[in-house]
Design an enzyme around this catalytic site. Structure first.
Site, mmCIF file in Angstrom:
data_model
loop_
_atom_site.group_PDB
_atom_site.id
_atom_site.type_symbol
_atom_site.label_atom_id
_atom_site.label_comp_id
_atom_site.label_asym_id
_atom_site.label_seq_id
_atom_site.Cartn_x
_atom_site.Cartn_y
_atom_site.Cartn_z
ATOM 1 N N LYS A 255 0.848 -1.195 0.000
ATOM 2 C CA LYS A 255 0.000 0.000 0.000
ATOM 3 C C LYS A 255 0.887 1.251 0.000
ATOM 4 C CE LYS A 255 -3.636 2.244 2.638
ATOM 5 N NZ LYS A 255 -4.616 2.165 3.697
ATOM 6 N N GLU B 266 10.414 -4.681 4.798
ATOM 7 C CA GLU B 266 10.563 -6.085 4.377
ATOM 8 C C GLU B 266 10.233 -6.249 2.894
ATOM 9 O OE1 GLU B 266 8.890 -4.945 6.970
ATOM 10 O OE2 GLU B 266 8.830 -6.384 8.634
ATOM 11 N N GLY C 236 -5.139 -1.725 4.842
ATOM 12 C CA GLY C 236 -4.245 -2.803 4.395
ATOM 13 C C GLY C 236 -4.797 -4.194 4.689
ATOM 14 N N ARG C 237 -5.263 -4.403 5.925
ATOM 15 C CA ARG C 237 -5.704 -5.752 6.299
ATOM 16 C C ARG C 237 -7.070 -6.103 5.729
ATOM 17 N NH1 ARG C 237 -4.952 -2.406 10.350
ATOM 18 N NH2 ARG C 237 -6.670 -1.719 11.697
ATOM 19 N N GLU D 287 -5.148 -6.903 14.737
ATOM 20 C CA GLU D 287 -4.623 -5.567 14.434
ATOM 21 C C GLU D 287 -5.749 -4.539 14.540
ATOM 22 O OE1 GLU D 287 -1.353 -4.947 11.615
ATOM 23 O OE2 GLU D 287 -2.763 -3.793 10.426
ATOM 24 N N HIS E 150 -5.408 -32.897 17.744
ATOM 25 C CA HIS E 150 -4.273 -33.664 18.267
ATOM 26 C C HIS E 150 -3.194 -32.751 18.819
ATOM 27 C CE1 HIS E 150 -6.004 -37.359 16.677
ATOM 28 N NE2 HIS E 150 -6.413 -36.592 15.680
ATOM 29 N N LYS F 235 7.720 -0.434 13.680
ATOM 30 C CA LYS F 235 8.450 -0.112 12.446
ATOM 31 C C LYS F 235 9.515 0.942 12.724
ATOM 32 C CE LYS F 235 4.970 -1.052 8.855
ATOM 33 N NZ LYS F 235 4.170 -0.478 7.767
HETATM 34 O O1 LIG Z 1 1.046 -2.735 2.213
HETATM 35 P P1 LIG Z 1 2.130 -2.124 3.034
HETATM 36 O O2 LIG Z 1 2.104 -0.613 3.002
HETATM 37 O O3 LIG Z 1 3.471 -2.650 2.610
HETATM 38 O O4 LIG Z 1 1.915 -2.522 4.522
HETATM 39 C C1 LIG Z 1 1.980 -3.853 4.963
HETATM 40 C C2 LIG Z 1 1.448 -3.979 6.377
HETATM 41 O O5 LIG Z 1 2.203 -3.083 7.189
HETATM 42 C C3 LIG Z 1 1.863 -3.054 8.563
HETATM 43 O O6 LIG Z 1 2.166 -4.252 9.170
HETATM 44 C C4 LIG Z 1 0.394 -2.747 8.763
HETATM 45 O O7 LIG Z 1 0.097 -2.842 10.110
HETATM 46 C C5 LIG Z 1 -0.460 -3.711 7.951
HETATM 47 O O8 LIG Z 1 -1.831 -3.400 8.091
HETATM 48 C C6 LIG Z 1 -0.043 -3.632 6.495
HETATM 49 O O9 LIG Z 1 -0.831 -4.499 5.727
#
Ligand SMILES: O=P(O)(O)OC[C@H]1O[C@H](O)[C@H](O)[C@@H](O)[C@@H]1O
Length: 422
Positions: free
Chosen positions: A104, A110, A164-165, A263, A294, A419
């Site tokens: 996003k 990462e 994002g989520r 989250e 199990h 972060k």
């Molecule tokens: O899609 P991005 O900007 O790379 O973000 C990736 C992720 O970053 C963080 O962990 C946020 O808490 C997530 O909600 C998000 O999906």
């Protein structure tokens, strides 16, 4: 991004449906070009493998849906650990591979390091110009996409109003899944989600599935004091469902894998910034049945009370009936699905054990208190449409819980702080 073209949905006073469909149409066209072999790589060969790179919401949603539908291979990687990249490109040839960078913000450390690693893999083999044919992006930040070296024409937009989520129904999920399954399949997934959106929007509370589920969750967490919830799909195809839903609720102290529910609702203050006089959010975890039986079901049956979501499917994706067996393999699985909620609810009393001649010293150990809460969801089958419905039910349920707790289910400052420290 699941609405019909003629719908009007406004964000900041503007109808966003036309621009959503502009992106969906672009995804449709691009995925058809790639799937038909008309889009060729730097050396003129058709692209046959897709590697998607993202993390959090830009990873777990597409991974869950892909795993649910799985009939082929999209490789979806997230971890900055170089093992993840290495394992996901084993056996792939850069000449015939398309990399989809999903972020996003296009700043997530990462994802960007993994994207640079894959860019290096491509350019080392095919030269710098190959990026234009072998890398595309999904992002809200088209400026950074271009700066990275990806042709803006090969970028698929979404917008800040897509959390994002909650983004798997945007280009985040639609592009990689369309490349694998074709746009028409993904459209069915969107339709399933959209039907639940309409149900949530218009059905009276007493018949509204996400509302009822949300109320039950709040009841379990806030009134009965059970802070955890087990998500137990009785189908291997939903093995990534619990990890995805975990994202939607996480309290701050949980690792980033556990995040839609955790989250969203793992918050300490109300939407107005006032410290909550109670604990919000729930601790989600889960495994497909019967594997979980199990490992951790012992605790659920006789240890702590953990409300359970059992999810079953009437018609298996893989019908198998072995000669000589009493029931089909799927019926064997489903017997477990039906048995577990009963065992939790009814338990087993000392009197019953006595009548079965269980020896006195074992009676306390074999007694089950019962009266342990669970819900059961039964899907007719597990196709793209039902997967979309299931996802939307859980997303809206998270929102219902957030509304009742009076928190903002759509921010994630706890993650942001982590972060900064990195
Ligand atoms: O899609 P991005 O900007 O790379 O973000 C990736 C992720 O970053 C963080 O962990 C946020 O808490 C997530 O909600 C998000 O999906």
């Amino acid at each position: 991004m699941a609405e019909d073209k003629d719908k009007v949905i406004c964000s900041d006073g503007k109808n966003v449906v036309p621009e959503v469909w502009k992106v969906l149409d672009k995804i449709k066209e691009f995925s058809e070009l790639v799937r038909s072999g008309s889009w060729v790589g730097a050396t003129g060969k058709a692209l046959k493998d897709v590697v998607a790179v993202g993390i959090g919401g830009s990873f777990l949603g597409p991974l869950f849906v892909h795993t649910a539908l799985q009939t082929g291979k999209v490789r979806i990687l997230a971890n900055v650990d170089p093992i993840d990249v290495a394992r996901n490109i084993v056996g792939l040839d850069p000449e015939t591979t398309l990399v989809v960078v999903v972020s996003k913000t296009f700043t997530t450390a990462e994802t960007m390091l993994n994207a640079r690693t894959l860019r290096e893999w491509i350019t080392a083999a095919l030269g710098p110009k190959a990026v234009a044919k072998h890398m595309v992006a999904v992002s809200t930040n088209l400026m950074l996409v271009e700066k990275f070296g990806i042709d803006p024409n090969n970028a698929f937009a979404f917008w800040d109003w897509v959390g994002g989520r909650y983004s798997v129904c945007s280009a985040v999920g639609v592009l990689p899944l369309s490349l694998q399954y074709g746009f028409s399949v993904v459209e069915k997934f969107l339709k399933g989600a959209s039907i639940i959106d309409q149900h949530f929007y218009s059905t009276p509370f007493e018949k509204n599935i996400p509302v009822l589920l949300g109320l039950l969750s709040v009841w379990n967490v806030s009134f009965l004091g059970y802070p955890a919830r087990a998500i137990l799909p009785y189908t291997q195809a939903l093995e990534k469902f619990a990890p995805h839903i975990q994202q939607a609720s996480m309290p701050l102290y949980f690792p980033s894998r556990l995040r839609v529910s955790m989250e969203s609702n793992g918050k300490g203050v109300s939407i107005d910034g006032v410290r909550l006089p109670f604990e919000a959010g729930e601790i989600d975890f889960g495994e497909p049945g019967t594997n979980g039986q199990h490992s951790f079901y012992q605790l659920i049956h006789q240890g702590r009370v953990i409300p359970c979501d059992f999810i079953g499917v009437v018609k298996s994706q893989q019908p198998v009936y072995l000669k000589g067996e009493v029931v089909s393999n799927h019926d064997e699985l489903m017997s477990n699905f039906f048995a577990q909620p009963d065992a939790l609810a009814y338990g087993k009393t000392a009197e019953q054990l006595l009548s079965e001649n269980v020896s006195q010293n074992l009676i306390p150990h074999k007694t089950f208190t019962g009266n342990r809460p669970s819900i059961s969801l039964l899907l007719p089958s597990l196709n793209a449409y039902n997967v979309g419905q299931l996802l939307a039910i859980y997303e809206h349920r998270v929102a219902v819980e957030g509304f009742i707790w009076g928190i903002n289910s759509f921010d994630q400052w706890g993650v942001e702080l982590g972060k900064v420290y990195v």
